[in-house]
Design a protein around this motif. Structure first.
Motif, PDB file in Angstrom:
ATOM      1  N   UNK A 271     -20.137  39.604 -28.838  1.00 47.10           N
ATOM      2  CA  UNK A 271     -20.459  39.438 -30.263  1.00 47.10           C
ATOM      3  C   UNK A 271     -19.386  38.598 -30.944  1.00 47.10           C
ATOM      4  N   UNK A 272     -18.110  38.883 -30.651  1.00 39.15           N
ATOM      5  CA  UNK A 272     -17.010  38.133 -31.282  1.00 39.15           C
ATOM      6  C   UNK A 272     -17.027  36.664 -30.871  1.00 39.15           C
ATOM      7  N   UNK A 273     -17.440  36.413 -29.640  1.00 38.93           N
ATOM      8  CA  UNK A 273     -17.383  35.042 -29.115  1.00 38.93           C
ATOM      9  C   UNK A 273     -18.575  34.198 -29.564  1.00 38.93           C
ATOM     10  N   UNK A 274     -19.769  34.836 -29.567  1.00 39.30           N
ATOM     11  CA  UNK A 274     -20.974  34.030 -29.805  1.00 39.30           C
ATOM     12  C   UNK A 274     -21.725  34.398 -31.086  1.00 39.30           C
ATOM     13  N   UNK A 275     -21.197  35.346 -31.861  1.00 43.18           N
ATOM     14  CA  UNK A 275     -21.914  35.787 -33.053  1.00 43.18           C
ATOM     15  C   UNK A 275     -22.153  34.700 -34.059  1.00 43.18           C
ATOM     16  N   UNK A 276     -21.253  33.722 -34.126  1.00 45.86           N
ATOM     17  CA  UNK A 276     -21.370  32.645 -35.122  1.00 45.86           C
ATOM     18  C   UNK A 276     -22.214  31.473 -34.632  1.00 45.86           C
ATOM     19  N   UNK A 277     -22.608  31.464 -33.370  1.00 47.96           N
ATOM     20  CA  UNK A 277     -23.384  30.355 -32.817  1.00 47.96           C
ATOM     21  C   UNK A 277     -24.876  30.626 -32.999  1.00 47.96           C
ATOM     22  N   UNK A 278     -25.554  29.663 -33.556  1.00 50.28           N
ATOM     23  CA  UNK A 278     -26.978  29.845 -33.835  1.00 50.28           C
ATOM     24  C   UNK A 278     -27.775  30.095 -32.565  1.00 50.28           C
ATOM     25  N   UNK A 279     -27.408  29.403 -31.481  1.00 48.42           N
ATOM     26  CA  UNK A 279     -28.159  29.528 -30.230  1.00 48.42           C
ATOM     27  C   UNK A 279     -27.999  30.905 -29.586  1.00 48.42           C
ATOM     28  N   UNK A 280     -26.933  31.593 -29.932  1.00 47.90           N
ATOM     29  CA  UNK A 280     -26.658  32.909 -29.343  1.00 47.90           C
ATOM     30  C   UNK A 280     -26.813  34.047 -30.359  1.00 47.90           C
ATOM     31  N   UNK A 282     -29.348  35.631 -31.738  1.00 48.97           N
ATOM     32  CA  UNK A 282     -30.280  36.716 -31.411  1.00 48.97           C
ATOM     33  C   UNK A 282     -29.684  37.649 -30.352  1.00 48.97           C
ATOM     34  N   UNK A 283     -29.037  37.055 -29.343  1.00 44.51           N
ATOM     35  CA  UNK A 283     -28.410  37.865 -28.294  1.00 44.51           C
ATOM     36  C   UNK A 283     -27.243  38.685 -28.857  1.00 44.51           C
ATOM     37  N   UNK A 284     -26.462  38.055 -29.741  1.00 47.85           N
ATOM     38  CA  UNK A 284     -25.336  38.763 -30.352  1.00 47.85           C
ATOM     39  C   UNK A 284     -25.826  39.933 -31.206  1.00 47.85           C
ATOM     40  N   UNK A 285     -26.927  39.712 -31.938  1.00 44.21           N
ATOM     41  CA  UNK A 285     -27.484  40.770 -32.783  1.00 44.21           C
ATOM     42  C   UNK A 285     -27.996  41.930 -31.922  1.00 44.21           C
ATOM     43  N   UNK A 286     -28.638  41.566 -30.800  1.00 43.16           N
ATOM     44  CA  UNK A 286     -29.136  42.596 -29.885  1.00 43.16           C
ATOM     45  C   UNK A 286     -27.996  43.441 -29.327  1.00 43.16           C
ATOM     46  N   UNK A 287     -26.899  42.769 -28.977  1.00 45.43           N
ATOM     47  CA  UNK A 287     -25.746  43.493 -28.444  1.00 45.43           C
ATOM     48  C   UNK A 287     -25.077  44.362 -29.513  1.00 45.43           C
TER      49      UNK A 287
END
Length: 542
Positions: A271-280, A282-287
């Motif tokens: 989440x910390x690494x990819x939360x700000x990336x649009x492409x990731x 949805x995955x960050x939100x799921x995690x």
């Protein structure tokens, strides 16, 4: 037998009992254990109808005959000990009155119908051993330490401890099928405790009991209920078996919590690494949702709590001479002798447990040795440089009830600073403003801890202790026992706790009867072996 279902009880906004359910089976001997303040007495009071639940149901069978040991004795007892004991035979007295009424009615106007109901009442009276009730009452009284001479004594002349023994006898004489006992051994000496233990082991009904006596918990319990953080968990077996099972379960729970924390940490990294990336995103939100679920799962785990226990550090100001005390041809008692021809020589470093037959005056002896009572006959000599510290069973004998905890300990050793005394009291669980509480308003356990704290403050090299573990939780009693076992001075003590005696004692002083006493080296088992070989009375045999 009794069934509690989804019981909730709140005290001060906290759920002391939090949705607990349990069926108390017929014939089981159930130990209820838990930290101080866990709610053990609250649960017992609810089961006995002395307290209400906030939510839930308590189901009692029709044939339940419950015996409960009250916290205080009857304030208006009968004229004699035996008569007061017989007042406990509630069922026998009730059916006896019904039978006598039918008998009186038949004397005025006989009928077959009257004879039939009389005969039924008479059969029930006999089934309850109504004609043996007085002999049963005497048996219970003797087993609990009363002499036959005391049967005609007024209960109002008895001490608080003996009054509670009488209350216990009253329970037993009613022949209950479900016993609820809250610290039943607190007022018993060792022979009476052994008698009660043997009685309970053969008791065919259900026993639910709270005790801090490890030996009793191990010898009597067939099931152990652990009350912690409002939850009730049942374990098969006695106390030691419970500890093994609980510790294993605690390790498993801690490992489970650690695993959940590791999973959360791994997900959080993503989440910390990819939360700000649009492409990731949805995955960050799921995690993130998975993290929240793991947190809820972790929160639901009942992790073991750290129990607050005393921490004792016994120091001596200076060592005594080799001979600490010599008692020669002594007679002890109040207005009349209780024990005679007592001879005892105590050497530096010995730790001597005093045990005695029922009513032989062990507390009277230690009061005399501590100079709280005068010696009736004989000689009492303290050795060179002996500094004596005394812990009384009745704590107000040695404490100022109107003084605060802090003032009492300062009085015990005026050379200590207030900060040092507050530190000592902290070791005995008195924190912040607790030290300013008057002793008179403290609980029995708190008074005991103040008295023990006074003992530490004195830095005495000869300790005389009368039932030092009364009202202490088991963990604190174990710490006190281990501390006393390492004490560099000399100890003389009375205790009904066999585990405590065997941890602390190097010698056993036995007062077998009014004219016979002897000192034995070793533990309780060593005394019994030597006594059986030599013909000296073995007071621990039931």
């Amino acid at each position: 037998m009794i069934y509690v279902q989804n019981i909730i009880k709140r005290l001060g906004g906290r759920a002391v009992l939090d949705d607990i359910s349990y069926h108390f089976p017929q014939g089981e001997h159930i130990a209820l254990v838990g930290d101080n303040g866990a709610g053990k007495s609250t649960l017992l009071n609810i089961m006995c109808g002395l307290d209400d639940v906030d939510e839930g149901t308590l189901i009692k069978p029709k044939g339940l005959v419950l015996g409960y040991l009250p916290q205080e004795p009857n304030p208006n007892p009968e004229a004699t000990v035996l008569a007061e004991c017989l007042e406990g035979a509630i069922r026998v007295k009730a059916i006896g009155k019904i039978r006598d009424r039918y008998l009186a009615e038949m004397g005025e106007s006989y009928s077959d119908e009257l004879y039939e109901v009389y005969d039924k009442a008479e059969a029930e009276f006999q089934a309850l051993h109504g004609y043996e009730i007085e002999s049963d009452a005497k048996k219970y009284l003797v087993g609990l330490g009363f002499s036959t001479e005391q049967f005609d004594q007024s209960p109002n002349e008895l001490s608080g401890g003996w009054r509670m023994r009488l209350e216990l006898a009253k329970i037993l004489v009613n022949n209950p099928n479900f016993l609820v006992l809250d610290e039943p051994t607190n007022h018993l000496d060792l022979p009476s405790l052994i008698w009660l233990e043997n009685y309970l082991q053969t008791f065919e009904g259900t026993v639910l009991f709270v005790s801090h006596d490890r030996a009793l918990l191990n010898r009597l319990a067939t099931t152990t209920l652990h009350l912690q953080q409002g939850s009730l968990t049942a374990y098969t077996g006695n106390y030691d078996q419970f500890v093994t099972q609980r510790d294993l379960a605690s390790l498993q729970t801690e490992a489970q919590a650690k695993g959940l924390q590791q999973k959360q940490a791994e997900l959080q990294k993503f989440v910390d690494r990819f939360g700000a990336k649009a492409s990731k995103a949805a995955q960050a939100q799921s995690r993130q949702k998975m993290i929240e679920k793991l947190k809820e799962e972790e929160k639901s785990l009942k992790l073991p709590q750290t129990q607050r226990v005393i921490s004792a550090n016994l120091k001596i100001a200076a060592p005594s001479g080799k001979q600490v005390l010599k008692l020669t041809k002594a007679t002890v008692g109040y207005t009349s002798p209780i024990a005679k021809n007592l001879n005892l020589s105590i050497q530096r470093g010995q730790r001597i447990a005093i045990i005695g037959a029922n009513g032989i005056g062990k507390s009277t002896l230690v009061k005399t040795l501590a100079s709280s009572l005068p010696l009736i006959e004989g000689e009492l000599e303290l050795g060179h440089n002996v500094m004596l510290g005394y812990h009384a069973q009745n704590h107000l004998d040695s404490l100022d009830g109107q003084g605060t905890a802090l003032e009492n300990v300062l009085r015990a050793n005026p050379e200590l600073s207030e900060q040092m005394v507050r530190s000592l009291l902290g070791q005995f669980l008195f924190q912040k403003d607790d030290v300013f509480k008057k002793v008179s308003v403290l609980s029995g356990g708190e008074k005991n801890r103040v008295s023990l704290c006074c003992l530490l403050a004195q830095q005495a090299n000869f300790l005389i202790l009368d039932e030092p573990t009364n009202h202490l939780d088991m963990a604190s009693a174990d710490i006190l026992a281990a501390t006393l076992a390492e004490f560099k001075g000399t100890i003389l003590f009375v205790s009904h706790d066999r585990s405590f005696i065997d941890t602390v004692a190097t010698h056993i002083f036995v007062v077998a009867n009014a004219n016979q006493s002897a000192l034995f080296e070793g533990k309780l088992k060593d005394y019994e072996e030597v006594a059986d070989r030599s013909g000296f009375p073995n007071i621990l045999k039931a």
